[in-house]
Design an enzyme around this catalytic site. Structure first.
Site, PDB file in Angstrom:
ATOM      1  N   ASN A   1       1.365  36.492  29.274  1.00 58.45           N
ATOM      2  CA  ASN A   1       0.469  35.362  29.013  1.00 58.45           C
ATOM      3  C   ASN A   1       0.006  34.847  30.378  1.00 58.45           C
ATOM      4  O   ASN A   1       0.763  34.186  31.075  1.00 58.45           O
ATOM      5  CB  ASN A   1       1.243  34.278  28.238  1.00 58.45           C
ATOM      6  CG  ASN A   1       0.458  32.989  28.111  1.00 58.45           C
ATOM      7  OD1 ASN A   1      -0.753  32.948  28.357  1.00 58.45           O
ATOM      8  ND2 ASN A   1       1.144  31.922  27.728  1.00 58.45           N
TER       9      ASN A   1
ATOM     10  N   LYS B   1      -2.148  32.682  31.068  1.00 59.54           N
ATOM     11  CA  LYS B   1      -2.532  31.255  31.032  1.00 59.54           C
ATOM     12  C   LYS B   1      -3.868  31.044  31.768  1.00 59.54           C
ATOM     13  O   LYS B   1      -4.703  31.943  31.771  1.00 59.54           O
ATOM     14  CB  LYS B   1      -1.411  30.395  31.623  1.00 59.54           C
ATOM     15  CG  LYS B   1      -0.047  30.723  31.014  1.00 59.54           C
ATOM     16  CD  LYS B   1       0.980  29.662  31.306  1.00 59.54           C
ATOM     17  CE  LYS B   1       2.333  30.136  30.835  1.00 59.54           C
ATOM     18  NZ  LYS B   1       3.344  29.117  30.874  1.00 59.54           N
TER      19      LYS B   1
ATOM     20  N   HIS C   1       1.493  28.280  21.169  1.00 63.41           N
ATOM     21  CA  HIS C   1       2.214  28.182  22.452  1.00 63.41           C
ATOM     22  C   HIS C   1       2.574  26.714  22.695  1.00 63.41           C
ATOM     23  O   HIS C   1       1.802  25.812  22.375  1.00 63.41           O
ATOM     24  CB  HIS C   1       1.347  28.727  23.593  1.00 63.41           C
ATOM     25  CG  HIS C   1       2.124  28.866  24.869  1.00 63.41           C
ATOM     26  ND1 HIS C   1       2.362  27.801  25.693  1.00 63.41           N
ATOM     27  CD2 HIS C   1       2.751  29.930  25.425  1.00 63.41           C
ATOM     28  CE1 HIS C   1       3.100  28.217  26.717  1.00 63.41           C
ATOM     29  NE2 HIS C   1       3.345  29.505  26.579  1.00 63.41           N
TER      30      HIS C   1
ATOM     31  N   GLU D   1       2.472  24.899  25.200  1.00 64.32           N
ATOM     32  CA  GLU D   1       1.500  24.107  25.976  1.00 64.32           C
ATOM     33  C   GLU D   1       0.365  23.627  25.075  1.00 64.32           C
ATOM     34  O   GLU D   1      -0.138  22.513  25.238  1.00 64.32           O
ATOM     35  CB  GLU D   1       0.984  24.938  27.166  1.00 64.32           C
ATOM     36  CG  GLU D   1       2.052  25.056  28.246  1.00 64.32           C
ATOM     37  CD  GLU D   1       1.992  26.314  29.094  1.00 64.32           C
ATOM     38  OE1 GLU D   1       0.957  27.000  29.106  1.00 64.32           O
ATOM     39  OE2 GLU D   1       3.016  26.605  29.748  1.00 64.32           O
TER      40      GLU D   1
ATOM     41  N   GLU E   1      10.501  30.620  22.186  1.00 60.39           N
ATOM     42  CA  GLU E   1      10.351  30.130  23.554  1.00 60.39           C
ATOM     43  C   GLU E   1      10.901  28.706  23.649  1.00 60.39           C
ATOM     44  O   GLU E   1      10.188  27.743  23.310  1.00 60.39           O
ATOM     45  CB  GLU E   1       8.877  30.113  23.954  1.00 60.39           C
ATOM     46  CG  GLU E   1       8.221  31.474  23.938  1.00 60.39           C
ATOM     47  CD  GLU E   1       7.034  31.520  24.882  1.00 60.39           C
ATOM     48  OE1 GLU E   1       7.057  32.343  25.804  1.00 60.39           O
ATOM     49  OE2 GLU E   1       6.102  30.710  24.726  1.00 60.39           O
TER      50      GLU E   1
ATOM     51  N   GLY F   1       8.416  28.135  32.354  1.00 61.58           N
ATOM     52  CA  GLY F   1       7.899  27.786  33.673  1.00 61.58           C
ATOM     53  C   GLY F   1       8.837  26.928  34.499  1.00 61.58           C
ATOM     54  O   GLY F   1       8.433  26.363  35.517  1.00 61.58           O
TER      55      GLY F   1
ATOM     56  N   SER G   1      10.910  31.835  31.382  1.00 63.60           N
ATOM     57  CA  SER G   1      11.398  32.226  32.710  1.00 63.60           C
ATOM     58  C   SER G   1      12.064  33.604  32.730  1.00 63.60           C
ATOM     59  O   SER G   1      13.040  33.816  33.447  1.00 63.60           O
ATOM     60  CB  SER G   1      12.341  31.158  33.272  1.00 63.60           C
ATOM     61  OG  SER G   1      11.642  29.938  33.444  1.00 63.60           O
TER      62      SER G   1
HETATM   63  C1  PEP Z   1       5.129  31.288  28.542  1.00 64.95           C
HETATM   64  O1  PEP Z   1       4.284  30.532  28.984  1.00 64.95           O
HETATM   65  O2  PEP Z   1       4.999  31.772  27.416  1.00 64.95           O
HETATM   66  C2  PEP Z   1       6.283  31.593  29.375  1.00 64.95           C
HETATM   67  C3  PEP Z   1       7.310  32.169  28.821  1.00 64.95           C
HETATM   68  O3  PEP Z   1       6.191  31.225  30.703  1.00 64.95           O
HETATM   69  P1  PEP Z   1       7.250  31.576  31.859  1.00 64.95           P
HETATM   70  O4  PEP Z   1       7.602  33.023  31.716  1.00 64.95           O
HETATM   71  O5  PEP Z   1       6.520  31.290  33.122  1.00 64.95           O
HETATM   72  O6  PEP Z   1       8.427  30.690  31.641  1.00 64.95           O
END
Ligand code: PEP
Length: 250
Positions: free
Chosen positions: A9, A11, A95, A97, A167, A173, A212
């Site tokens: 992703n 973003k 997601h 966000e 997630e 992040g 992460s």
């Molecule tokens: C995400 O945004 O779906 C995600 C898992 O981000 P990160 O890997 O940076 O934690």
């Protein structure tokens, strides 16, 4: 047997120039990966260019969101028909966000899920709890509520033509990853929850872990029984790192 999927992703990152370099690296590295499916989700405006560069490769591409409406006066929205038209095979929906910053409620996420699927695109449904919800022991209740909203709209069998991504919001992040056991526990809960309604669907649906993930922790996470790959944010922007994560899944 579920084929692992590793999805990047991107973003709101990237430029024409940086995307070309990133995809070049992915194309070079992906030839060694036989047993995992790879997906990239660039920003909408770059999908077509990335698609051209990926032509003839086995790397799939998709979007980070999709409109819940099919067509019409929805300024700024991108429909599933448009995504299908440019060859997308997946669309991320829900997601964290988008849930936190853009008002995507459980019901809206369910409508986006339905729109993607009705338009022939596989939704990647993101679910996951906030830190305070985990600390209050509400992880399973939150994930169940998010899944239930989708099942209420489209039925349990629709999950077969989708991917679920667990997630934990506190791990996205932040550099904090759920431990392999913490992640596995929630993945097993999700599969068990689906299985109560339809065991065959539960067996088939891929459940990705996101939060992460990096090359250093991917192998241990992906070796858990109910983790079928990952949804990767930050680490998907560096070709070598992302390829190493794909290797860990394959
Ligand atoms: C995400 O945004 O779906 C995600 C898992 O981000 P990160 O890997 O940076 O934690």
């Amino acid at each position: 047997m579920r084929k692992p999927l590793v999805a990047g992703n991107w973003k709101m990152n990237g430029s024409r120039e940086s995307n070309i370099a990133l995809v070049k690296g992915l194309l070079e590295g992906s030839s060694q990966i036989a047993n995992a499916e790879i997906l990239v989700c660039p920003s909408f405006v770059y999908i077509t260019e990335v698609a051209k560069q990926l032509e003839g490769s086995s790397i799939a591409y998709g979007s980070q969101d999709v409109a819940k409406e099919e067509v019409g006066a929805y300024t700024g929205e991108i429909s599933v028909g448009m995504l299908k038209d440019i060859g997308c095979s997946y669309a991320i929906v829900g997601h964290s966000e988008r849930r936190a910053l853009f008002g995507d409620t459980d019901v809206i996420v369910a409508q986006k899920f339905a729109a993607a699927q009705n338009g022939g695109i596989l939704p990647v449904l993101c679910v996951g709890e906030l830190l305070e919800e985990r600390e209050a022991g509400q992880t399973e209740a939150v994930v169940e509520r998010q899944l239930q909203a989708v099942v209420d709209l489209v039925g349990i069998s629709a999950l077969e033509k989708s991917v679920v991504a667990y997630e934990p919001v506190w791990a996205i992040g932040t550099g904090k990853t759920a431990s392999p056991q913490e992640a596995q526990d929630v993945h097993a809960f999700i599969r068990g929850w689906i299985s109560k309604e339809d065991a065959a669907v539960a067996e088939k649906v891929r459940i990705l872990y996101g939060g992460s993930v990096k090359a250093a922790n991917a192998k241990e996470l992906f070796s858990q029984a109910d983790i079928d790959g990952g949804l990767i944010g930050g680490a998907s922007l560096a070709a070598d790192e992302f390829i190493s994560i794909c290797e860990a899944a394959g």
